[in-house]
Enzyme design. Structure first.
Site, mmCIF file in Angstrom:
data_model
loop_
_atom_site.group_PDB
_atom_site.id
_atom_site.type_symbol
_atom_site.label_atom_id
_atom_site.label_comp_id
_atom_site.label_asym_id
_atom_site.label_seq_id
_atom_site.Cartn_x
_atom_site.Cartn_y
_atom_site.Cartn_z
ATOM 1 C CG HIS A 268 31.363 -13.450 -2.813
ATOM 2 N ND1 HIS A 268 32.705 -13.132 -2.847
ATOM 3 C CD2 HIS A 268 31.158 -14.268 -3.873
ATOM 4 C CE1 HIS A 268 33.281 -13.743 -3.882
ATOM 5 N NE2 HIS A 268 32.356 -14.427 -4.532
ATOM 6 C CG ASP A 280 35.197 -15.021 -7.531
ATOM 7 O OD1 ASP A 280 34.133 -14.815 -6.920
ATOM 8 O OD2 ASP A 280 35.919 -16.011 -7.308
ATOM 9 C CD GLU A 314 31.676 -17.251 -2.364
ATOM 10 O OE1 GLU A 314 31.152 -18.068 -3.134
ATOM 11 O OE2 GLU A 314 32.876 -16.894 -2.487
ATOM 12 C CD GLU A 315 36.147 -16.351 -3.322
ATOM 13 O OE1 GLU A 315 36.184 -17.601 -3.368
ATOM 14 O OE2 GLU A 315 35.933 -15.648 -4.324
ATOM 15 C CG ASP A 343 29.747 -15.667 -6.868
ATOM 16 O OD1 ASP A 343 30.684 -14.929 -7.211
ATOM 17 O OD2 ASP A 343 29.893 -16.638 -6.111
ATOM 18 C CG HIS A 443 39.698 -18.530 -6.721
ATOM 19 N ND1 HIS A 443 39.389 -19.606 -5.933
ATOM 20 C CD2 HIS A 443 38.641 -17.690 -6.608
ATOM 21 C CE1 HIS A 443 38.210 -19.429 -5.368
ATOM 22 N NE2 HIS A 443 37.729 -18.254 -5.764
#
Length: 516
Positions: A268, A280, A314-315, A343, A443
Site C-alpha cells: 500500500h 508504513d 489501505e489505512e 507492508d 502511525h
C-alpha cells in the site's frame, strides 16, 4: 553399404540435434533460478532508498503526509506510475471513491477525582464530539471473553450518559461502540488487551454511533482501577473531518507472459494523516518499485504475467485492494495464481515475520488458501539460505492480502512489525530492544526517513526479488510435494545447477504483532 554409411552418418547428427533441442527446451525451474539470482544481485536497499527520499520529499511538500485522497498520495502515485511507464510496463490507474478522514482532535483527560492527562487515538470513522469534547462519568464494562460485545454486558441504566471503558477482544470495535451506544453511553474508550498503542477502525462511517478512541493496555488498567476505587470523571475530545474523496491504485504488469498464470505482488502506498509513512508503507512500496524496475531492466521475458500493485486507502480498511478484488470477474480471479504482500518491511526495531500460510504456528485465523503454505515455504527457504532468522505471523486480515484470501487466492509475504512489543527471545534472535515496539513511530509523525532499519529493508527487498524471479517463470512450487520442495531447497543452498548460491552477490548495507 552407401545407405548404411549414410544412416550411420545421420545418427550422430540426429542425436546432436535432439540434444540441442532438449537444451533449448524451456525449463521453468532453471529459468526461474537464473532470473531469481539476477534480480537478487541487482536489487538492494541502497538503490531503493532513493524512492524513500522521494516519498519523504513529497510528504514534506504536501502537508506532512501522503494519505489517500491527498495531494501527497496523488504525487506518490504519479511518481510510481511515471517510472513504471518509462520502464515499459502496461500501467493503469484504478480510481474509486471513499470516505476520507482526517483526525482534528484526540485528547483524553481525567478531570476528577485526581486530574491528569492521558492519551487516546481516535478510531477511523468515529463520530465526533462537540468542539472541546464531552465530559462524563466513566463506566467500566466487566471483562470476559467477549467484553462489550453483547447488550447484556451493559447493566441497565449504568451506562446512560456515561463514557464506557471496554477492553479489546471478542468482537470488532464497531460492535463494541454500537452496544455501548445502545446502553446510553455518550462515548467509548476501548483499551488494548496487549502491550502497545491501539490504532483501530470502525470499518465504515455508517457503523459509527458514538465518539470512540483507543488507549493502551496500561492506561485501560489504570482507568479501571481508578473507577473501582470510586467515581471517575473523564473528558474526551475526539473529532474527525470526514468527506467523500477520490483516490487511485497504481497497477503495472508485464506486456508479455501467460495471463492465465498471473503472478501478483502488492504494497500500500498511502500513509496515515499523522505523518509521511516512510516505514508504513513507503518501505514496501519502494522495495516493490525497485524490483519491478530491475525486472524491466533485465529484459527478461517471463513465462507468466507479472503484475504489481500499489494500493490506496489501505489505512482506512484495505479499500484499494478490496475495490480491485471486487471488480474482478470469476475468470480474472482464477488467473491470479498467487498474491504476495509487503507492508512495513523496515521497522526500526524489526522482527522478520513471514505470513503463516500453513497455520503451523496455530495462532489466530488459520491457514491461507491452498498454495499459501508453499508461498510461506518459498520465502522461509530463501531466508534460511541467506542465514536470516524469521518467525511466522498470523493472517489477521489487517493488510492488503485480506481481500485476496477471501476469494481463495494463495497469499503470503513479509512484515517486520508494527505496534507490537518485541520479546526477549526476539531480541536475542533479531537484535534490537526487548520491551519496545517493533515500530515506536507506528502511525505517528516520527515515521520519517529516520524510522528505517536499512538491514531489514535490504533483506526484504531480496525476498521480493527472489519471489519475482522464481514465480515469473515457475508456478510448480505452488503444488510441489514436500520432497520436491526439499530438493529445491538443497539446490538453492548448495548453489548447484539452479545457479542460486548461498549468499547474495551484493553486500547488505548494515546492521508483531499485526495491525487492526
Amino acid at each position: 553399404m552407401a545407405v548404411a554409411a549414410a544412416t550411420a552418418l545421420a545418427a550422430p547428427l540426429l542425436l546432436s540435434a535432439s540434444s540441442a533441442s532438449a537444451h533449448n527446451r524451456p525449463d521453468p525451474a532453471r529459468d526461474a533460478a537464473k532470473l531469481s539470482k539476477k534480480l537478487v544481485k541487482e536489487a538492494s536497499g541502497k538503490d531503493a532508498y532513493k524512492h524513500l527520499k522521494k516519498f519523504q520529499d513529497i510528504a514534506d511538500s504536501a502537508g506532512g503526509h501522503r494519505a489517500a485522497g491527498s495531494l501527497g498520495h496523488d504525487a506518490s502515485a504519479a511518481y510510481v506510475y511515471s517510472l513504471l511507464k518509462k520502464a515499459g510496463y502496461d500501467v493503469s490507474y484504478e480510481t474509486f471513491d471513499f470516505a476520507y478522514i482526517e483526525t482534528q482532535a484526540e485528547t483524553l483527560k481525567v478531570t476528577a477525582p485526581t486530574p491528569r492527562d492521558s492519551e487516546i487515538k481516535a478510531m477511523s470513522y468515529t463520530k465526533s464530539t462537540p468542539k472541546g469534547g464531552v465530559e462524563a462519568g466513566l463506566a467500566v464494562v466487566p471483562v470476559d471473553a467477549t467484553t462489550g460485545c453483547e447488550a447484556t454486558d451493559y447493566a441497565a441504566g449504568a451506562f446512560t450518559g456515561k463514557i464506557a471503558l471496554i477492553q479489546r477482544g471478542g468482537c470488532d470495535f464497531a460492535t463494541k461502540q454500537q452496544m455501548a451506544a445502545g446502553a446510553g453511553a455518550v462515548a467509548a474508550i476501548i483499551s488494548n488487551n496487549t502491550e502497545g498503542a491501539l490504532s483501530g477502525t470502525l470499518g465504515d462511517p455508517a457503523a459509527a454511533r458514538i465518539p470512540t478512541g483507543g488507549v493502551t493496555q496500561a492506561e485501560g488498567v489504570k482507568l479501571a482501577a481508578e473507577a473501582a476505587a470510586g467515581p471517575v470523571t473523564v473528558s474526551a475530545d475526539i473529532r474527525q473531518l470526514q468527506e467523500t474523496r477520490t483516490t487511485r491504485n497504481v497497477i503495472a504488469e508485464t506486456k508479455g507472459g501467460k495471463a492465465a498464470n498471473t503472478v501478483m505482488l502488492g504494497s500500500h502506498l498511502d500513509s496515515v494523516t499523522a505523518g509521511a509513512g516512510i516505514n508504513d508503507n513507503a518501505s514496501g512500496s519502494a522495495g516493490l518499485l525497485e524490483v519491478a524496475l530491475d525486472l524491466a531492466k533485465s529484459r527478461e521475458k517471463p513465462a507468466n504475467k507479472v503484475r504489481f500493485a500499489w494500493w490506496s486507502a489501505e489505512e482506512l480498511g484495505l479499500l484499494g485492494a478490496e475495490d480491485y478484488v471486487k471488480g474482478l470477474s470469476p475468470e480474472q480471479a482464477e488467473q491470479i495464481k498467487l498474491y504476495l504482500n509487503f507492508d512495513m518491511i523496515a521497522s526500526p526495531n524489526f522482527g522478520q515475520f513471514v505470513y503463516d500460510g500453513d497455520d503451523s504456528d496455530g495462532v489466530g485465523e488459520g491457514p491461507g488458501p491452498e498454495g499459501s503454505a508453499q508461498l510461506e515455504k518459498g520465502i522461509t527457504d530463501f531466508l534460511d539460505s541467506e542465514d536470516h532468522p524469521h518467525e511466522g505471523t498470523d493472517f489477521t486480515g489487517r493488510s492488503d492480502y485480506g481481500p485476496f484470501i477471501e476469494v481463495g487466492i494463495p497469499s503470503g509475504g513479509t512484515f517486520t512489525g508494527a505496534e507490537g512489543i518485541k520479546t526477549e527471545e526476539q531480541a536475542a534472535k533479531f537484535g534490537g530492544e526487548a520491551g519496545v515496539a517493533y515500530d515506536p513511530c507506528y502511525h505517528a509523525a516520527c515515521d520519517d526517513l529516520a524510522n528505517i532499519d536499512k538491514e531489514a529493508f535490504d533483506v526484504n527487498i531480496d525476498v521480493i526479488a527472489d519471489a519475482v524471479g522464481h514465480y515469473a517463470h515457475d508456478l510448480g512450487p505452488l503444488t510441489a510435494t514436500a520432497g520436491a520442495q526439499a530438493t529445491a531447497k538443497a539446490e538453492r543452498t548448495t548453489g548447484g545447477d539452479t545457479g542460486v548460491g548461498a549468499s547474495n552477490a551484493h553486500d547488505h548495507e548494515h546492521g508483531q504483532e499485526t495491525r487492526a
